[in-house]
Every structure is written in C-alpha cells, then in structure tokens.
Write an enzyme that holds these catalytic residues in place. Structure first.
Site, PDB file in Angstrom:
ATOM      1  N   MET A  65       0.849  -1.199   0.000  1.00 46.13           N
ATOM      2  CA  MET A  65       0.000   0.000   0.000  1.00 46.13           C
ATOM      3  C   MET A  65       0.885   1.250   0.000  1.00 46.13           C
ATOM      4  SD  MET A  65      -3.446  -0.919   2.011  1.00 46.13           S
ATOM      5  CE  MET A  65      -2.890  -0.641   3.666  1.00 46.13           C
ATOM      6  N   LEU A  74       6.656   3.119   1.659  1.00 48.89           N
ATOM      7  CA  LEU A  74       7.549   1.977   1.838  1.00 48.89           C
ATOM      8  C   LEU A  74       8.610   2.232   2.907  1.00 48.89           C
ATOM      9  CD1 LEU A  74       8.084   1.052  -1.928  1.00 48.89           C
ATOM     10  CD2 LEU A  74       6.285   0.286  -0.354  1.00 48.89           C
ATOM     11  N   HIS A  75       8.886   1.192   3.682  1.00 48.97           N
ATOM     12  CA  HIS A  75       9.958   1.244   4.672  1.00 48.97           C
ATOM     13  C   HIS A  75      10.893   0.063   4.419  1.00 48.97           C
ATOM     14  CE1 HIS A  75       7.661  -1.915   6.548  1.00 48.97           C
ATOM     15  NE2 HIS A  75       6.619  -1.110   6.724  1.00 48.97           N
ATOM     16  N   GLY A  86      11.155  -2.745   5.625  1.00 49.06           N
ATOM     17  CA  GLY A  86      10.506  -4.066   5.539  1.00 49.06           C
ATOM     18  C   GLY A  86      10.055  -4.352   4.116  1.00 49.06           C
ATOM     19  N   HIS A  87       9.450  -3.349   3.471  1.00 47.38           N
ATOM     20  CA  HIS A  87       9.030  -3.531   2.077  1.00 47.38           C
ATOM     21  C   HIS A  87      10.254  -3.730   1.175  1.00 47.38           C
ATOM     22  CE1 HIS A  87       5.594  -0.909   3.565  1.00 47.38           C
ATOM     23  NE2 HIS A  87       4.946  -1.950   3.067  1.00 47.38           N
ATOM     24  N   GLY A  99       4.798  -9.764   3.801  1.00 42.31           N
ATOM     25  CA  GLY A  99       5.529  -9.736   5.069  1.00 42.31           C
ATOM     26  C   GLY A  99       4.842 -10.590   6.136  1.00 42.31           C
ATOM     27  N   LEU A 149       8.659  -2.697  11.911  1.00 48.45           N
ATOM     28  CA  LEU A 149       8.442  -1.542  11.031  1.00 48.45           C
ATOM     29  C   LEU A 149       7.038  -1.607  10.443  1.00 48.45           C
ATOM     30  CD1 LEU A 149      11.809  -1.070   9.091  1.00 48.45           C
ATOM     31  CD2 LEU A 149      11.131  -0.271  11.357  1.00 48.45           C
ATOM     32  N   SER A 150       6.387  -0.450  10.421  1.00 45.97           N
ATOM     33  CA  SER A 150       5.032  -0.351   9.886  1.00 45.97           C
ATOM     34  C   SER A 150       4.804   1.093   9.456  1.00 45.97           C
ATOM     35  CB  SER A 150       4.022  -0.729  10.981  1.00 45.97           C
ATOM     36  OG  SER A 150       2.743  -0.230  10.649  1.00 45.97           O
ATOM     37  N   ARG A 177       2.266   2.646   9.884  1.00 44.29           N
ATOM     38  CA  ARG A 177       1.467   3.317  10.922  1.00 44.29           C
ATOM     39  C   ARG A 177       2.307   3.795  12.101  1.00 44.29           C
ATOM     40  NH1 ARG A 177      -2.778  -0.627   9.048  1.00 44.29           N
ATOM     41  NH2 ARG A 177      -4.416   0.687   8.193  1.00 44.29           N
TER      42      ARG A 177
HETATM   43  O1  PAF Z   1      -0.306  -5.723   3.466  1.00 44.88           O
HETATM   44  C1  PAF Z   1      -0.657  -4.841   2.683  1.00 44.88           C
HETATM   45  O2  PAF Z   1       0.054  -3.864   2.414  1.00 44.88           O
HETATM   46  C2  PAF Z   1      -2.039  -4.926   2.037  1.00 44.88           C
HETATM   47  O3  PAF Z   1      -2.955  -5.530   2.881  1.00 44.88           O
HETATM   48  C3  PAF Z   1      -2.010  -5.630   0.665  1.00 44.88           C
HETATM   49  C4  PAF Z   1      -1.582  -7.076   0.779  1.00 44.88           C
HETATM   50  C5  PAF Z   1      -1.086  -4.890  -0.289  1.00 44.88           C
HETATM   51  C6  PAF Z   1      -3.419  -5.622   0.055  1.00 44.88           C
HETATM   52  O4  PAF Z   1      -3.910  -4.328  -0.094  1.00 44.88           O
END
Ligand code: PAF
Length: 275
Positions: free
Chosen positions: A26, A29-30, A32-33, A142, A179-180, A182
């Site tokens: 979504m 990005l941090h 973790g992504h 993740g 990491l999140s 939020r």
């Molecule tokens: O984990 C997330 O970022 C979301 O739930 C995902 C898997 C991209 C679906 O919108």
C-alpha cells in the site's frame, strides 16, 4: 524502472515477461518492504511492486483518508530493485463498484478480524484482483501481517492459483519495534513505549520455551501487563502456525500474535515459537 498507472498498460508490458515476482504493497515503503523487494529480486524474475491503498479493506472509522501516500519517495526507494511499479488510481482498480467479493473462512473473523470486520474480505479481494492482473509465479508478503499471509496462502491453495506465496521476515527497528507505515502516527512518548509489544510477546515465547502450557493464562498475563502500561489491548493469542487454529497442548509450531493500541495508533506484531 517503469511506473505504470493503467491496467491496459500493465497487461501490455507484462505480456513480454515470462517470469514475474510480485510484491503487493500500500506504499509508504519502509525497510521491511524494501527487504521483500530485494528478496523478490533474488528470484531472477521481472520484479513488479504494486502501490495501492485499497479502500475495500478499510472500515468506515479507519485511516483510509489519512493513510500516507508517498509515491514519489516510494519510487526512489525502489530504483534498482523493482522493474515495474504498478500504482493505479482507485477508479482504475474499481472502474465499477466491486460487488463480487471473496467469501472467507471463519479464521478471518478471529484475531484482527474481530475488530476489523470486512478487512480481510477487502484485502483478499484486492489481492486476487492483483494476482489476476500481474500473473506472477511468486508473490511475497511480510510475516508481520501473519493472519493476512495465512489467509492469502489458503485462498491461493483453495482457488488453485498458479503462484507460490513466500513470507518475508519482519524487519524491526533497533529497539525491536516491527516496522510499519502506521508507526509514524505515534507521538514521541508512544514511540518509546511501542517496543513493549514485541518484548511482551518475547516473554510469552520464553515461557512457552520453558515448557509452560497454560496458553490462556499466558495470554491473560500478557494482556494485563500491556494494559497496566496504558495499552488498549485487542488480543494476545497463542495459535498454531499453520492454519492459526487454537493449539493442542503438544503443538510444537506456535505463533503468538497481538494487536493493541497506543493512543489512536493500532499496532500488530507476532512471534513464531518452534518447540
Ligand atoms: O499488506 C498490505 O500492504 C495490504 O494488505 C495488501 C496485501 C497490499 C493488500 O492491499
């Protein structure tokens, strides 16, 4: 790296690719992504990252409107590791009102599903759409969103989707906070307190490791400890890693999951415990 906003352009571009590794996100990005995208890169395939804040998985009083949208900065972080960023607008993903949804198994109404009714239904529906659009051989998610990952695994198995689902390890700050996106909602004081969620799970894990088997007592104790420190606890729950059912006393592959709020910020975390 190519940034694509339309489904038609994505399909045309991916028609040239024989083998794709996909990381749905979504955005905002941090590290973790980025670790997931690097893991995708190692598969030796064309790496596609989607960035889409999916309205279907947010409840009416949740943070859909304020969820951070940082496409430019995200693309900078992906330079050199992703080949394609797919960043559709809501109207591109949902050109008509989505009236078909995935119907989910009972596990989706437990744990995070208790407080977020409809969340996993919206999540699974968009993940199915994204998998249909991208048609990857591998998709990476993740492990911080452990319940999400399990639901996706079950969906992919039960619908015979031709994709391997890979779980990436949770990336943590130096003080152990997962990491999140939020985390940025936390005040300074809350950010100092936030690692207690993981530390509490680690204490439950240590008790399990010592042979303690009163699962409910361990859960209650952990919830009490957090509540005393000012957390509004949704759950701390000890489950089987596979399927997330309630474990029998001799289960060896456990996971301790938790969700709790600090002020307005809802944090989740989990710890796998293999005995
Ligand atoms: O984990 C997330 O970022 C979301 O739930 C995902 C898997 C991209 C679906 O919108």
């Amino acid at each position: 790296m190519q940034v694509i906003h339309s489904v038609a352009e994505l399909r045309a571009r991916l028609a040239q690719e024989r083998s794709i590794a996909f990381v749905p996100t979504m955005g905002n990005l941090h590290a973790g992504h980025v670790a997931l995208v690097e893991q995708a890169r190692q598969q030796g395939k064309c790496v596609v990252v989607s960035i889409f804040v999916n309205p279907l998985q947010f409840g009416p009083n949740e943070d859909f409107d304020k969820y951070p949208r940082t496409l430019e900065a995200d693309c900078e972080k992906l330079q050199g590791s992703a080949d394609i960023v797919f960043a559709p607008a809501v109207a591109e993903m949902y050109p008509e009102q989505q009236s078909f949804y995935i119907e989910l198994p009972p596990i989706a109404s437990e744990l995070c599903g208790m407080q977020r009714p409809g969340h996993f239904r919206g999540m699974a529906t968009v993940v199915l759409k994204l998998l249909n659009l991208v048609q990857p051989q591998v998709a990476l998610f993740g492990k911080k969103d452990y319940q999400q990952l399990e639901i996706i695994r079950q969906m992919v198995t039960q619908f015979n989707l031709p994709v391997s689902i890979v779980g990436g390890e949770t990336v943590r700050a130096i003080d152990s906070l997962a990491l999140s996106s939020r985390n940025q909602y936390l005040s300074d004081e809350e950010r100092t307190e936030a690692p207690q969620l993981h530390l509490t799970l680690a204490q439950v894990g240590a008790s399990l490791g010592r042979g303690v088997r009163g699962f409910s007592a361990l859960e209650d104790e952990a919830m009490e400890m957090l509540a005393k420190r000012g957390w509004q606890v949704e759950y701390v729950s000890i489950r089987c890693q596979q399927g997330l059912g309630k474990p029998k006393v001799n289960e060896r592959q456990l996971v301790v999951l938790a969700a709790a709020r600090l002020g307005v910020t809802r944090l989740i975390d989990n710890l796998e415990v293999c005995l």
